[in-house]
Enzyme design. Structure first.
Site, short mmCIF file in Angstrom:
data_model
loop_
_atom_site.label_atom_id
_atom_site.label_comp_id
_atom_site.label_asym_id
_atom_site.label_seq_id
_atom_site.Cartn_x
_atom_site.Cartn_y
_atom_site.Cartn_z
N CYS A 45 0.84 -1.25 -0.98
CA CYS A 45 -0.22 -0.12 0.16
C CYS A 45 0.51 1.66 0.04
O CYS A 45 0.33 1.97 -0.73
CB CYS A 45 -1.04 -0.05 1.85
SG CYS A 45 -1.77 -1.56 1.86
C1 BEZ Z 1 0.75 -4.72 2.37
O1 BEZ Z 1 -0.10 -3.78 1.57
O2 BEZ Z 1 1.70 -5.15 1.83
C2 BEZ Z 1 -0.15 -6.13 2.17
C3 BEZ Z 1 -1.43 -6.08 2.72
C4 BEZ Z 1 -1.94 -6.93 3.72
C5 BEZ Z 1 -1.33 -8.34 3.23
C6 BEZ Z 1 0.10 -8.18 2.30
C7 BEZ Z 1 0.24 -7.24 2.01
#
Ligand code: BEZ
Length: 213
Positions: A45
């Site tokens: 994100c």
């Molecule tokens: C991420 O945004 O890195 C992420 C969020 C939830 C699970 C796996 C990755």
């Protein structure tokens, strides 16, 4: 809620990093991209939000407002914004909804219980000036989105809203497009006086209208 293409995009009020908003009012007369993130302080994100900030001028020139969402409170969003600027080199320049009570996530069906009971998946909604849903894409949490693809689809949506054309596979702005089958050859002569190339009676290629942007 089960939203499908062409449905009205539900209106809502929410707290965001740019203050409280009423969604439809915030959109004004233009287009919007509403996209969700599983959680604050997550690596994928963080890269996505930096990328959308970098691409902001591309959304602006298409008259598209962008707004992100994550199911965490405003204080977390504000602290996370510092990390995004520090690691991605771009500061947040669009609002991020603090959806701690998951009201907006539920409204848009962004929680997929078989993927995760509490976190949102990576949803993308493109909403037109008529406040209807024009595109929906869902990615799993482990896969970062390609926002160049979102811009490419917006180019297609905006073009096909104004002209009787469809865009072929992997089309990019400026490339030839397809005359929609509903337009007869007779009508096409008026709409596309410069002519077109008939590969099959149902597959007629024409120069993209409004190509010089
Ligand atoms: C991420 O945004 O890195 C992420 C969020 C939830 C699970 C796996 C990755």
């Amino acid at each position: 809620m089960n939203i499908r293409l062409g449905d009205p995009a539900p209106d809502f009020t929410a707290q965001t990093t740019d203050g409280p908003i009423r969604f439809h009012e915030w959109m004004g007369d233009g287009w919007a991209v509403l996209f969700s993130h599983p959680k604050d302080f997550t690596p994928v994100c963080t890269t996505e939000l930096g990328e959308v900030a970098r691409l902001k001028s591309e959304f602006d020139r298409r008259n598209v407002k962008v707004i992100g969402l994550s199911v965490d409170p405003l204080e977390d969003h504000e602290a996370w914004a510092d990390d995004i600027r520090e690691t991605q080199g771009y500061a947040l320049n669009f609002p991020l909804i603090a959806d701690a009570d998951r009201a907006v996530s539920d409204l848009y069906g962004m929680i997929h219980p078989n993927a995760d009971n509490t976190l949102t998946v990576r949803s993308v909604f493109v909403i037109g000036p008529d406040k209807r849903v024009k595109l929906m894409i869902t990615y799993p949490a482990s896969t970062g989105r390609n926002f160049d693809e979102i811009l490419r689809v917006i180019d297609s949506l905006q073009l096909t809203a104004d002209f009787s054309v469809a865009t072929p596979v992997n089309w990019r702005y400026g490339e030839d497009v397809i005359i929609v089958p509903a337009v007869s050859d007779e009508e096409a002569k008026t709409r596309f006086p410069q002519g077109w190339n008939t590969l099959k009676p149902y597959l007629r290629m024409v120069r993209q209208p409004r190509a010089g942007r």
